[in-house]
Design an enzyme around this catalytic site. Sequence first.
Site, short mmCIF file in Angstrom:
data_model
loop_
_atom_site.label_atom_id
_atom_site.label_comp_id
_atom_site.label_asym_id
_atom_site.label_seq_id
_atom_site.Cartn_x
_atom_site.Cartn_y
_atom_site.Cartn_z
N ILE A 97 1.57 -3.71 -4.20
CA ILE A 97 -0.05 -3.34 -4.43
C ILE A 97 -0.23 -2.40 -3.14
O ILE A 97 -0.34 -3.18 -2.24
CB ILE A 97 -0.97 -4.47 -4.69
CG1 ILE A 97 -0.81 -5.09 -5.97
CG2 ILE A 97 -1.99 -3.76 -4.55
CD1 ILE A 97 -1.89 -6.15 -5.95
N TYR A 98 -0.61 -1.01 -3.34
CA TYR A 98 -0.78 -0.58 -2.49
C TYR A 98 -2.11 0.53 -2.69
O TYR A 98 -1.71 1.36 -3.74
CB TYR A 98 0.60 0.60 -1.05
CG TYR A 98 0.96 -0.13 -0.83
CD1 TYR A 98 0.99 -0.51 0.43
CD2 TYR A 98 2.57 -0.84 -1.33
CE1 TYR A 98 2.60 -1.84 0.76
CE2 TYR A 98 3.25 -1.97 -1.22
CZ TYR A 98 3.31 -2.30 0.69
OH TYR A 98 4.04 -2.36 0.83
N GLY A 109 -7.71 -1.83 -4.74
CA GLY A 109 -7.15 -3.45 -4.68
C GLY A 109 -7.02 -4.44 -5.45
O GLY A 109 -6.14 -5.15 -6.43
N ASN A 136 0.03 -9.80 8.55
CA ASN A 136 -1.04 -9.15 6.99
C ASN A 136 -1.54 -9.21 6.54
O ASN A 136 -2.09 -9.62 5.50
CB ASN A 136 0.12 -8.13 5.79
CG ASN A 136 -1.10 -6.95 5.63
OD1 ASN A 136 -1.87 -6.57 5.83
ND2 ASN A 136 -0.07 -5.75 4.73
N TYR A 143 -4.80 -12.56 -1.27
CA TYR A 143 -4.29 -13.04 -2.05
C TYR A 143 -4.79 -14.81 -2.20
O TYR A 143 -5.17 -15.03 -3.53
CB TYR A 143 -3.11 -12.85 -2.60
CG TYR A 143 -2.09 -11.30 -2.17
CD1 TYR A 143 -2.25 -11.32 -2.80
CD2 TYR A 143 -2.10 -10.75 -0.97
CE1 TYR A 143 -2.32 -10.16 -3.72
CE2 TYR A 143 -1.02 -9.81 -0.91
CZ TYR A 143 -1.52 -9.07 -2.67
OH TYR A 143 -0.56 -8.09 -2.93
N LYS A 145 -7.82 -15.73 -1.63
CA LYS A 145 -9.22 -15.22 -2.47
C LYS A 145 -8.73 -15.19 -3.57
O LYS A 145 -9.64 -15.94 -4.59
CB LYS A 145 -9.77 -14.04 -1.90
CG LYS A 145 -11.17 -13.89 -1.97
CD LYS A 145 -11.55 -11.94 -1.92
CE LYS A 145 -10.90 -11.25 -2.91
NZ LYS A 145 -11.59 -10.28 -3.18
#
Length: 173
Positions: A97-98, A109, A136, A143, A145
């Site tokens: 996912i970018y 996102g 990161n 993730y 969250k």
Amino acid sequence: MSSIIINKAFLEDLEILQAVAKETFMETFSKDNSKEEMDRYIEKSFNKEKLTDELKNPDSFFFIAWEEDQPIGYLKLNSGSAQTELKDESALEIERIYVKSSHHGKKVGQLLYDKALNVTKEQQKSYIWLGVWEENLKAVNFYKKNGFVEFDKHIFRLGNDEQTDLMMKKIIE
């Protein structure tokens, strides 16, 4: 900000996908990695032959986030044997996912993640998993969250550099 739409990517989207993949990867990781390692990884991972093979794989799914006529991010999902590691038929992997840095903090996102979750449910998978670089922290916290928990670690190769990814998953209720 105008509305964001997410469309499935097909072979005819190859050049757009390649451009957004290279740009977002560079924006995300170039400050923490050498130019040589970044170039090596980008050439290996985002060349036209590799992306063509991935787009043709029935177990891989790409989605591009669009704002008007501009691609602003993308998502890559893998099921079955296309998964990078687990190869678990009851799971779906988020491989990437970018989002372009110009759209960070604008929920793009989250929209891409929501698409991944919807595909996971549509395919009646038991869980969704991913690997995320341990350094990161923004992504790790995103993730967490969204209900992911760490279950293992693995080595991710950026060019010749070995980095540790946290493996995280979320059980689908």
